[in-house]
Scaffold this active site. Structure first.
Site, mmCIF file in Angstrom:
data_model
loop_
_atom_site.group_PDB
_atom_site.id
_atom_site.type_symbol
_atom_site.label_atom_id
_atom_site.label_comp_id
_atom_site.label_asym_id
_atom_site.label_seq_id
_atom_site.Cartn_x
_atom_site.Cartn_y
_atom_site.Cartn_z
ATOM 1 N N LYS A 190 35.912 42.161 44.797
ATOM 2 C CA LYS A 190 37.098 42.944 45.165
ATOM 3 C C LYS A 190 37.840 43.416 43.931
ATOM 4 O O LYS A 190 38.716 44.248 44.017
ATOM 5 C CB LYS A 190 38.019 42.141 46.074
ATOM 6 C CG LYS A 190 38.218 40.701 45.689
ATOM 7 C CD LYS A 190 38.810 39.930 46.865
ATOM 8 C CE LYS A 190 38.534 38.450 46.729
ATOM 9 N NZ LYS A 190 38.818 37.718 47.936
ATOM 10 N N LYS A 231 27.516 40.715 41.615
ATOM 11 C CA LYS A 231 27.998 40.451 42.967
ATOM 12 C C LYS A 231 29.026 41.516 43.385
ATOM 13 O O LYS A 231 29.770 42.003 42.538
ATOM 14 C CB LYS A 231 28.695 39.077 42.929
ATOM 15 C CG LYS A 231 28.642 38.329 44.231
ATOM 16 C CD LYS A 231 29.132 36.908 44.024
ATOM 17 C CE LYS A 231 30.324 36.633 44.910
ATOM 18 N NZ LYS A 231 30.674 35.222 45.024
ATOM 19 N N LYS A 239 35.711 33.946 33.143
ATOM 20 C CA LYS A 239 36.985 34.600 33.457
ATOM 21 C C LYS A 239 37.918 34.649 32.263
ATOM 22 O O LYS A 239 38.645 35.621 32.080
ATOM 23 C CB LYS A 239 37.687 33.880 34.615
ATOM 24 C CG LYS A 239 36.991 34.116 35.928
ATOM 25 C CD LYS A 239 37.943 33.932 37.086
ATOM 26 C CE LYS A 239 37.288 34.433 38.354
ATOM 27 N NZ LYS A 239 38.020 34.104 39.543
#
Ligand code: TRP
Length: 338
Positions: free
Chosen positions: A203, A200, A117
């Site tokens: 969102k 994956k 991240k």
């Protein structure tokens, strides 16, 4: 020192960053609905985790309500489970601070999710993003949770939770925190991106076509499945033929999860089918399963005050468990309280 036995208890959480996707539903919420009948269960909208990266304040509140509405509409029953948002139970942040003093820098430096991240710009990442797994350990251990259903990507964080619990127990010579088991979902519940089967479903991905949102209408769901990336070959005759065909396998697995069956059974129903047959069947199935949930979500979201009341009531119940655990932790650590 005799090892105490801990009451079986489930804890899991979803971050309110962006809306709810089919991945959250099939990979998490649908299984939580089943678990709530088997064990005492605590489900949390982890808003304090969401703010480790920038969140627009108004969107964050609505995102929290949307996740809560999705859980309620899917069948999480506030009479059976405890459902709340994390920031209404301040004990999470308080225990996280203590765990920040237990966890070692060396452990945190190994967390792959932080590296992914923060990327090459780690200097600009928030301190909260770095400490994220320690807050997650606090979420779990504040309730002495024994079972934590999570995706494969969270396994390392649950292992860190075990390390924190062991070090705390060892340092203070008390068997106070349980050594929690991750309940990792099988590949069948790992929903992948519709445009790239190696990622994956998320969102936050850049294209809306790569995910099914739980609030998508029927036409949008159908369009997204029909445009989903696949290889040109038809479905195989047996599941072995799905090996190395990530996109095809994902669609078969979504079909299986939505219809509560196995990929084997889906292939047995559609041996050798072309995409012109399978994709519309999948779209119809998805619409029929998801429409009642999204209709109920919309109904709930029309009355945000009612969702807020449900979450506040859940937070009260959560605090009834969390406060004594935090008090005892303070005593063990030597923090004076009146
Ligand atoms: N980190 C989890 C995720 O991104 C969310 C989460 C926060 C969580 N606290 C938790 C999951 C505690 C399980 C238990 O998916």
């Amino acid at each position: 020192m005799t090892a105490p036995t801990f009451t079986p208890r489930v804890f899991s959480g979803i971050k309110p960053s962006g809306g709810l996707t089919l991945g959250n539903y099939l990979g998490a919420i649908k299984r939580w609905v089943d678990m709530q009948s088997e064990m005492e269960s605590i489900y949390c909208v982890v808003d304090l985790h969401a703010i480790t990266v920038w969140q627009d304040p108004a969107e964050l509140k609505n995102g929290t309500r949307e996740i809560a509405a999705g859980m309620l509409a899917s069948g999480i029953d506030p009479a059976k489970s405890i459902l709340f948002n994390q920031s209404q139970v301040p004990e999470h942040a308080q225990l996280a601070w203590i765990f920040n003093c237990v966890a070692r820098l060396g452990w945190m430096n190994r967390m792959t999710q932080f590296k992914d991240k923060a990327g090459s710009n780690a200097e600009k990442a928030s301190l909260g993003l770095y400490a994220y797994p320690s807050l997650m350990a606090a979420d779990i251990l504040l309730y002495h949770a024994t079972h934590v259903p999570v995706g494969e990507d969270q396994k390392q964080h649950v292992e860190l939770t075990r390390d924190i619990a062991s070090k705390f127990n060892h340092d203070f010579k008390r068997d106070f925190f349980p050594i929690t088991e991750p309940v990792i979902d099988g590949p069948a519940t790992r929903v992948m991106n519709l445009r790239d089967g190696s990622k994956k479903m998320s969102k936050s991905g850049e294209s809306d076509m790569e995910r099914i949102n739980m609030l998508d209408d029927a036409d949008t769901i159908a369009k997204k499945f029909k445009k989903a990336k696949t290889d040109p070959a038809p479905l195989p005759e047996t599941v072995d033929g799905l090996k190395d065909r990530a996109e095809a396998r994902n669609l078969v697995e979504i079909y299986a999860a939505l219809s509560d069956t196995t990929p084997e059974a889906v292939i047995a129903d559609y041996p050798g089918a072309g995409w012109g047959t399978f994709k519309p069947a999948l779209a119809d199935l998805a619409v029929s399963k998801l429409a009642p949930i999204s209709d109920e979500m919309k109904r709930l979201l029309n009355d945000p005050a009612e969702i807020d009341r449900t979450l506040a009531a859940g937070a009260q119940k959560a605090r009834a468990i969390a406060a004594p655990v935090l008090d005892e932790t303070y005593d063990i650590v030597g923090l004076l309280r009146g």
